[in-house]
Design an enzyme around this catalytic site. Structure first.
Site, PDB file in Angstrom:
ATOM      1  N   THR A 148      22.208  17.785  12.960  1.00 43.64           N
ATOM      2  CA  THR A 148      21.274  17.833  12.219  1.00 43.64           C
ATOM      3  C   THR A 148      20.838  16.297  11.918  1.00 43.64           C
ATOM      4  OG1 THR A 148      21.316  20.111  11.509  1.00 43.64           O
ATOM      5  CG2 THR A 148      20.330  18.844   9.969  1.00 43.64           C
ATOM      6  N   SER A 159      26.527  20.612  16.792  1.00 44.41           N
ATOM      7  CA  SER A 159      27.851  20.870  16.468  1.00 44.41           C
ATOM      8  C   SER A 159      28.437  22.285  16.585  1.00 44.41           C
ATOM      9  CB  SER A 159      28.563  20.170  15.552  1.00 44.41           C
ATOM     10  OG  SER A 159      28.427  21.061  14.212  1.00 44.41           O
ATOM     11  N   THR A 163      27.091  19.345  10.712  1.00 47.90           N
ATOM     12  CA  THR A 163      27.769  19.917   9.800  1.00 47.90           C
ATOM     13  C   THR A 163      28.642  21.128   9.869  1.00 47.90           C
ATOM     14  OG1 THR A 163      26.122  21.365   8.881  1.00 47.90           O
ATOM     15  CG2 THR A 163      26.171  19.104   7.804  1.00 47.90           C
ATOM     16  N   ASP A 164      28.195  21.898  10.996  1.00 51.40           N
ATOM     17  CA  ASP A 164      28.813  23.239  11.367  1.00 51.40           C
ATOM     18  C   ASP A 164      30.248  23.315  11.770  1.00 51.40           C
ATOM     19  OD1 ASP A 164      26.496  24.567  10.564  1.00 51.40           O
ATOM     20  OD2 ASP A 164      25.692  24.758  12.618  1.00 51.40           O
TER      21      ASP A 164
END
Ligand code: SIN
Length: 345
Positions: A19, A65, A98-99
């Site tokens: 992101t 990700s 972030t995932d």
């Protein structure tokens, strides 16, 4: 992209997408965007570089990700190791979604810990809002991550006297510095999405200054991973063993494990070699899974027990049948088991 400054510290910035590199068709749309669109060199435009620091950017991947793969991890590890080995490189910054950031962090930690390269800092950063947001969080996170790198590179915290003489791979988000062992994404939307659970962050970044509150050392009990014997090439140039995660929950059926066991294609890496059970509470496992777990073990599958709980770690007791994950979450325990199985080959 290479900054023109001739300075004493050089950091390599490796872009992987996320992101932080996301682009929305409408400015201000914080959720309807495509991750991994803006190049890492572009992300650096306008970011204040600390005095005495030069940057070199390289795009390793450009993905959301959620789609992280073993192949991207292999490329990333190879580039991180390549740059860390250079005498003129003082640290690595990785921009990441972030995932699965916590998975990449623990992967790099375990893979690099034995290399001797982690006397230099490796820091991941990210964003919860795309680059096109009206108020993006990525630039501040990048700036904070650079402050952490600089602090570590000039010896803000010394890796001397650490159990394995290496730093933790770190993640910087929303002013907190988390270590690879504990960092976990806990919120799907807030900019302060990460936590280190019971342990708390390693430190904080406040107006460019880093305040450490915990040791930055990598302190691994080493029961699962004989990390002192790892060779980077053995991870980069191999088919990774298949390790799956089964969650224990109300109504779960052991047949899922039997179906996984039935897939026997070892050469493609599809045959099941390890299983992480995301157990309830203190790592307890539904009785419906027990027989199938026994069949998996009899077939040579390594089984590790983790907990579904977001905080704390399994408190083991005499007579526990399965090895526990020593505090690693199910997704991290899966990576640790994969590396262990690679090492055993
Ligand atoms: C991703 O993980 O690549 C998308 C989500 C994010 O970075 O926040």
């Amino acid at each position: 992209f290479e900054s023109l400054q001739v300075n004493s510290k050089k950091f390599v910035v490796l872009g992987t997408g996320g992101t932080i590199a996301g682009r929305a068709s409408q400015a201000g749309d914080n959720i309807g965007y495509k991750a991994g669109e803006v190049g890492v060199d572009q992300l650096l435009v306008g970011i204040p570089v600390p005095a005495g620091v030069s940057l070199q950017a390289e795009q390793v991947a450009q993905i959301d990700s959620k789609d992280m793969s073993h192949a991207v991890w292999q490329s990333l590890l190879s580039r991180v190791a390549h740059h860390l080995a250079k005498a003129d490189v003082d640290g690595i910054l990785i921009t990441h979604g972030t995932d699965t950031l916590e998975e990449t962090a623990i992967f790099l930690q375990l893979a690099l810990a034995s290399s001797g390269l982690l006397s230099k800092p490796v820091v991941l950063t990210c964003a919860m809002r795309p680059a096109t947001a009206l108020v993006p969080d990525g630039p501040q996170n990048m700036q904070d991550a650079l402050a952490v790198l600089q602090n570590l590179a000039i010896g803000g915290t010394s890796p001397a006297n650490m159990p394995c003489s290496c730093l933790q791979v770190m993640a910087v988000c929303a002013g907190s510095v988390h270590g690879a062992m504990d960092v976990q994404k806990l919120h799907p939307y807030r900019t302060d999405a990460f936590s280190s659970g019971d342990s708390g962050p390693l430190g904080f970044v406040e107006e460019g200054a880093v305040r450490w509150v915990r040791s930055t050392a990598f302190n691994w009990p080493s029961r699962h991973i004989p990390w002192t014997e790892f060779a980077i090439n053995s991870i980069v140039n191999t088919v990774w063993p298949r390790v799956d995660i089964i969650m224990s929950h109300a109504g779960v059926v052991g047949r899922m494990i039997d179906l996984l066991l039935a897939d026997k294609d070892l050469a493609s890496g599809h045959a099941l070699q390890g299983l992480v059970i995301a157990g309830t509470g203190n790592g307890t496992i539904h009785e419906s899974l027990e027989a199938a777990i026994g069949r998996a073990q009899a077939a040579g599958v390594d089984v590790v027990r983790a907990s579904r709980c977001a905080q704390g770690q399994i408190v083991s007791k005499a007579g526990d049948g399965l090895t526990d994950s020593e505090g690693l979450s199910p997704v991290k325990a899966r990576i640790a088991l994969q590396l262990k199985l690679m090492h055993r080959r």
